[in-house]
Design a protein around this motif. Structure first.
Motif, PDB file in Angstrom:
ATOM      1  N   THR A   1       0.714   9.706   2.207  1.00 21.42           N
ATOM      2  CA  THR A   1       0.026   8.889   2.897  1.00 21.42           C
ATOM      3  C   THR A   1      -1.237   8.455   2.314  1.00 21.42           C
ATOM      4  O   THR A   1      -2.073   8.127   3.072  1.00 21.42           O
TER       5      THR A   1
ATOM      6  N   PRO B   1       0.925  -1.232  -0.028  1.00 13.79           N
ATOM      7  CA  PRO B   1      -0.072  -0.077   0.041  1.00 13.79           C
ATOM      8  C   PRO B   1       0.793   1.173  -0.290  1.00 13.79           C
ATOM      9  O   PRO B   1       0.619   1.916   1.002  1.00 13.79           O
ATOM     10  N   SER B   2       1.756   1.201  -1.053  1.00 11.91           N
ATOM     11  CA  SER B   2       2.622   2.537  -1.163  1.00 11.91           C
ATOM     12  C   SER B   2       2.244   3.364  -2.273  1.00 11.91           C
ATOM     13  O   SER B   2       1.913   2.651  -3.541  1.00 11.91           O
TER      14      SER B   2
ATOM     15  N   ALA C   1       2.234   0.236  -5.165  1.00 12.57           N
ATOM     16  CA  ALA C   1       0.887  -0.424  -5.232  1.00 12.57           C
ATOM     17  C   ALA C   1       0.595  -0.691  -6.784  1.00 12.57           C
ATOM     18  O   ALA C   1       0.425  -1.844  -7.028  1.00 12.57           O
TER      19      ALA C   1
ATOM     20  N   PHE D   1      -5.818   2.407   2.404  1.00 10.64           N
ATOM     21  CA  PHE D   1      -5.533   0.907   2.861  1.00 10.64           C
ATOM     22  C   PHE D   1      -6.226   0.702   4.296  1.00 10.64           C
ATOM     23  O   PHE D   1      -6.890  -0.118   4.509  1.00 10.64           O
ATOM     24  N   SER D   2      -5.587   1.475   5.125  1.00 11.20           N
ATOM     25  CA  SER D   2      -6.042   1.418   6.627  1.00 11.20           C
ATOM     26  C   SER D   2      -7.524   1.399   6.746  1.00 11.20           C
ATOM     27  O   SER D   2      -8.139   0.384   7.539  1.00 11.20           O
TER      28      SER D   2
ATOM     29  N   SER E   1      -2.077   4.867   1.593  1.00 10.84           N
ATOM     30  CA  SER E   1      -1.893   3.926   3.003  1.00 10.84           C
ATOM     31  C   SER E   1      -3.048   4.339   3.684  1.00 10.84           C
ATOM     32  O   SER E   1      -3.422   3.420   4.735  1.00 10.84           O
ATOM     33  N   ARG E   2      -3.670   5.402   3.890  1.00 13.75           N
ATOM     34  CA  ARG E   2      -4.654   5.839   4.576  1.00 13.75           C
ATOM     35  C   ARG E   2      -5.808   5.135   4.224  1.00 13.75           C
ATOM     36  O   ARG E   2      -6.692   4.430   4.848  1.00 13.75           O
TER      37      ARG E   2
END
Lengths: 168, 466
Positions: free
Chosen positions: B182, B64-65, B69, B188-189, B185-186
Motif C-alpha cells: 500500500t 498506482p500499484s 507503476a 498516490f492518494s 497507493s497511499r
C-alpha cells in the motif's frame, strides 16, 4: 409579551431549541459516521503491528566464515500484489561455524542502503558518507549508532532471520 | 452571426449569471503602476494549472500499484511520445511552481505586502508553500524507481526522529512497519487527491483574500502602514487612481502565464522528463537516493549538519521556521513597507538566498558521498608501472581509500586530497593515521596486513608536489 397560542406557525422556543440541538447532533453524528471509517482506514497502518516471522536466507554451508554477503528475504504479511517490493535485503556475516550476524542494510543516519566493501571490510553509505566497521559499529560520518541487527538462528541446515520493522 | 452570439451570451447571462459574476472580479479596481513584480502569484497559479491538467492526463495511464507503476512509467516515457511530453511538463511544471512560489514569497516579503490588512493572505500563502513542497516530494515518489523507493525510507526515517509521534508518523508514511503493497497507493492518494484538494480550497481562500483586501500598492519610502487609517487611505487611492484589473495590469499576468506554459513545454520537449532509475527493488542496494533539484539544498544541509545538531535541523528547524513564517504578519503588521527602510528584511532575504544557493551547489557536488565509481589510478598518475608504489596505489583503490580521497584528480572528495600528502606527513604519521583512523576516517588496524600497510605508506610518501 404574549405567549404563542396553539396553532401558531411560529414554533415554541422549547421546540425550536430541541430541533436546533437535534439537527446539530444528527449532523455531527452523520459526520462521524462518514469520517471515522475513512480516517481510521487511512491512519490504521501507523498502528498495525506486523507479525515477526522467521525467514530462511540460505544453507549454513553456503556461507564462508569471515565473509559478508547480501541475503534476501520476504517481509512478513506481504499483500498479494506487492511483487518485488515485499522483498528486503540484509548483510549476513558468518563470524564462526555457528555464529552469524545479520545487519539491516539501512544506514542508521537516514536509512539509505549501505554497501559492503569486501576488501576494505567496511560498510559505506552513498547518501551522506556514513561508514561502519564489519561488526556494524560506526567508523565515520554522521550515523548516530551501529547498524541494526536482525535476530538470527540456525534451523536444521538453514540460516533463518526474523523479520522486523524498518529500523527508524 | 455576431448578433446571434450576443443573443446567446445575453441568454446565458440572464439564466446563469456567470458573466455577471465574473465581471466584478475582472473589473475590480487595483492600485496603479503595479509592474512586473506583481505577476509572480499568477505565474505560480498557472504552474498549478499545468500540474492539474498534465496530472489528470498522466493518471489515465499511470497505475498506482507497487508492482506495475514502474512499467507504466516506462511505457509513458519510452513508448508514448505524448506521454513523455506530459511527464516532462509535469516535472518542469513542478519546478516552475516551486521557483515561482519562492520568488512570489520573496517579493511579498520584501515589499512588506504581508502587513495589515493582508496578514491572512500571507499565512494562507505560507501553508500553500508547504503544500507545494509536499506535492513535490510525494510526486517524486510516484516515479517509483529505485531512487523513489529509498526516498520513502529516508522520508520515513526523518519523520521517525520527531518526538512522541515520530514512529507512528513513519509507519503512516510507509503504510505499515515496512515498505509494502500500500505504500505507493497511499502516496498516490495523498499526491493526487488530498494535497490538491486541500490546496485548491486554500488557494480559493487566498485568491478571495486578494480580492477582498485588495492588491497591495507598490511600497513607497516614508509611507508606513497604519492599521487605524490604512483601509480608508487604500479605498481613497482606489477611488482616485485605481484602474480596473482587466485589462490594465492583467495583460502582464497573461504574458507571464503564457511565458510559463511555453517555457515548461519547451523544457519538456527538449530536456524531457527525469530519467527513470533502476526498478523499485529494495534488494538492489546500489542506490543513491537524492531529492529533485529544488530540495537538494535540504539534502546538503542534512549532510553538513554536525550529528549532535541533526535532530534539531530535522525536527525543530522546520517547526520553528513554520511558526516564524506564520507568526510574521501578526507581530510585524505595521510600519514601513519599502525595502530601503527595512534593511533587516533585505538582509534576511539575501542571507536566505545565499544559504540556500550555497547548500544547493554543495548538494550538486555532494563531496561527502564516497565515489564508488572511481577508477584505479593510472600508471601516469602513480609515476610507476610496478614496484611498491604501484602496489600501494592498487591497495589505495582496493581498500576504499580512493573512494574518499583523491589523488591527481582521481577519487572522492569526502576526505582531504592526498596528491601532496608526502609533503605534509612522514611515514610514522601516515602509519598512525591509517591504523588508528582520524576525524571522520575509519581505522584500518584490524583489516590491513603489515605488508599492505607498508605498500600504502610507501605510495603515499611518493605523493609530493615536486
Amino acid at each position: 409579551m404574549t405567549e404563542p397560542q396553539a396553532g401558531d406557525s411560529v414554533p415554541v422556543p422549547g421546540r425550536r431549541r430541541f430541533l436546533y440541538i437535534f439537527s446539530s447532533a444528527l449532523a455531527a453524528l452523520a459526520g462521524l459516521v462518514l469520517g471515522l471509517p475513512i480516517v481510521s482506514f487511512f491512519v490504521s497502518p501507523a498502528y498495525r503491528k506486523q507479525a515477526r516471522e522467521w525467514r530462511p536466507v540460505g544453507k549454513v554451508d553456503g556461507f564462508k566464515i569471515g565473509e559478508t554477503v547480501e541475503v534476501k528475504f520476504l517481509e512478513s504479511d506481504p499483500l498479494p500484489w506487492v511483487g518485488q517490493v515485499g522483498t528486503s535485503a540484509a548483510w549476513l556475516r558468518r563470524v564462526a561455524a555457528d555464529e552469524f550476524i545479520v545487519f539491516a542494510i539501512n544506514c542508521t543516519h537516514l536509512g539509505c542502503p549501505v554497501r559492503w566493501l569486501a576488501k576494505a571490510e567496511l560498510f559505506m553509505c552513498p547518501c551522506h558518507g556514513g561508514v561502519f566497521y564489519k561488526d556494524g559499529t560506526v567508523a565515520a560520518g554522521p550515523p548516530p549508532r551501529p547498524l541494526h541487527r536482525y535476530d538470527v538462528r540456525i534451523l536444521g541446515d538453514q540460516v533463518e532471520i526474523r523479520t522486523s520493522p524498518v529500523p527508524l | 452571426m455576431i448578433e446571434r452570439v450576443k443573443k446567446i451570451r445575453a441568454w446565458l447571462d440572464d439564466r446563469g449569471g456567470l458573466l455577471k459574476m465574473a465581471a466584478p472580479l475582472l473589473e475590480h479596481p487595483v492600485p496603479p503602476r503595479l509592474g512586473w513584480m506583481y505577476v509572480l502569484g499568477s505565474m505560480t497559479l498557472i504552474a498549478l494549472v499545468i500540474q492539474i491538467f498534465t496530472g489528470i492526463a498522466l493518471a489515465t495511464m499511470y497505475i498506482p500499484s507497487v508492482s506495475q507503476a514502474y512499467e507504466t512509467l516506462q511505457f509513458l516515457t519510452n513508448e508514448d511520445a505524448t506521454g513523455r511530453l506530459l511527464r516532462g511538463m509535469h516535472y518542469w511544471g513542478a519546478s516552475a511552481m516551486v521557483l515561482c512560489v519562492g520568488m512570489h514569497m520573496m517579493q511579498v516579503f520584501l515589499a512588506g505586502a504581508y502587513k495589515y490588512p493582508r496578514e491572512l493572505n500571507w499565512i494562507s500563502g505560507v501553508i500553500l508553500l508547504f503544500l507545494i513542497l509536499a506535492l513535490g516530494f510525494t510526486g517524486q515518489l510516484l516515479r517509483w524507481d529505485q531512487n523513489a523507493v529509498w526516498s520513502v525510507i529516508v522520508g520515513a526515517k526523518q519523520a521517525g526522529k520527531i518526538p512522541v509521534v515520530g514512529d507512528a508518523l513513519a509507519r503512516f508514511i510507509l503504510g505499515g512497519e515496512n515498505m509494502g503493497g500500500t505504500t505507493l497507493s497511499r502516496f498516490f492518494s495523498i499526491h493526487v487527491f488530498i494535497l490538491p484538494a486541500t490546496m485548491i480550497l486554500l488557494l480559493s481562500y487566498h485568491l478571495y483574500l486578494v480580492i477582498r483586501n485588495g492588491i497591495s500598492e507598490p511600497p513607497k519610502v516614508g509611507r508606513p502602514v497604519d492599521p487605524k487609517k490604512y483601509k480608508e487611505w487604500y479605498h481613497g487611492l482606489l477611488q482616485k487612481e485605481g484602474v480596473p484589473f482587466w485589462p490594465d495590469p492583467a495583460w502582464r499576468d497573461l504574458i507571464a502565464c503564457a511565458g510559463v506554459i511555453i517555457s515548461v513545454a519547451l523544457l519538456a520537449w527538449f530536456l524531457g522528463p527525469p530519467e527513470l532509475g533502476s526498478p523499485p527493488d529494495p534488494t538492489l542496494i546500489d542506490a543513491d537516493p537524492r531529492p529533485d533539484w529544488y530540495l537538494i539544498w535540504y539534502f546538503a544541509l542534512l549532510a553538513l549538519t554536525p550529528p549532535a545538531l541533526e535532530n534539531v535541523v530535522i525536527v525543530a528547524a522546520p517547526a520553528v521556521l513554520g511558526i516564524v513564517l506564520l507568526a510574521l504578519p501578526i507581530f510585524f503588521n505595521h510600519g514601513e513597507r519599502h525595502p530601503l527602510r527595512r534593511p533587516w528584511s533585505v538582509a534576511i532575504v539575501l542571507l536566505t538566498s545565499l544559504t540556500i544557493g550555497t547548500l544547493w551547489l554543495k548538494g550538486q557536488e555532494s563531496h561527502w558521498s564516497p565515489d564508488f565509481d572511481t577508477k584505479p589510478l593510472p600508471a601516469s598518475a602513480i609515476g610507476a608501472e610496478s614496484g611498491p608504489a604501484f602496489e600501494g596505489a592498487r591497495i589505495f583503490h582496493e581498500r576504499g581509500c580512493q573512494y574518499c580521497h583523491a589523488i591527481e584528480g582521481y577519487g572522492g572528495k569526502r576526505g582531504p586530497d592526498l596528491s601532496t600528502i608526502g609533503d605534509r606527513l612522514d611515514a610514522a604519521q601516515l602509519n598512525l593515521r591509517i591504523l588508528n583512523g582520524a576525524n571522520n576516517m575509519p581505522a584500518y588496524a584490524s583489516s590491513l596486513s603489515q605488508s599492505d600497510l607498508d605498500f600504502l605508506v610507501n605510495f603515499l610518501l611518493t605523493r609530493k608536489s615536486q
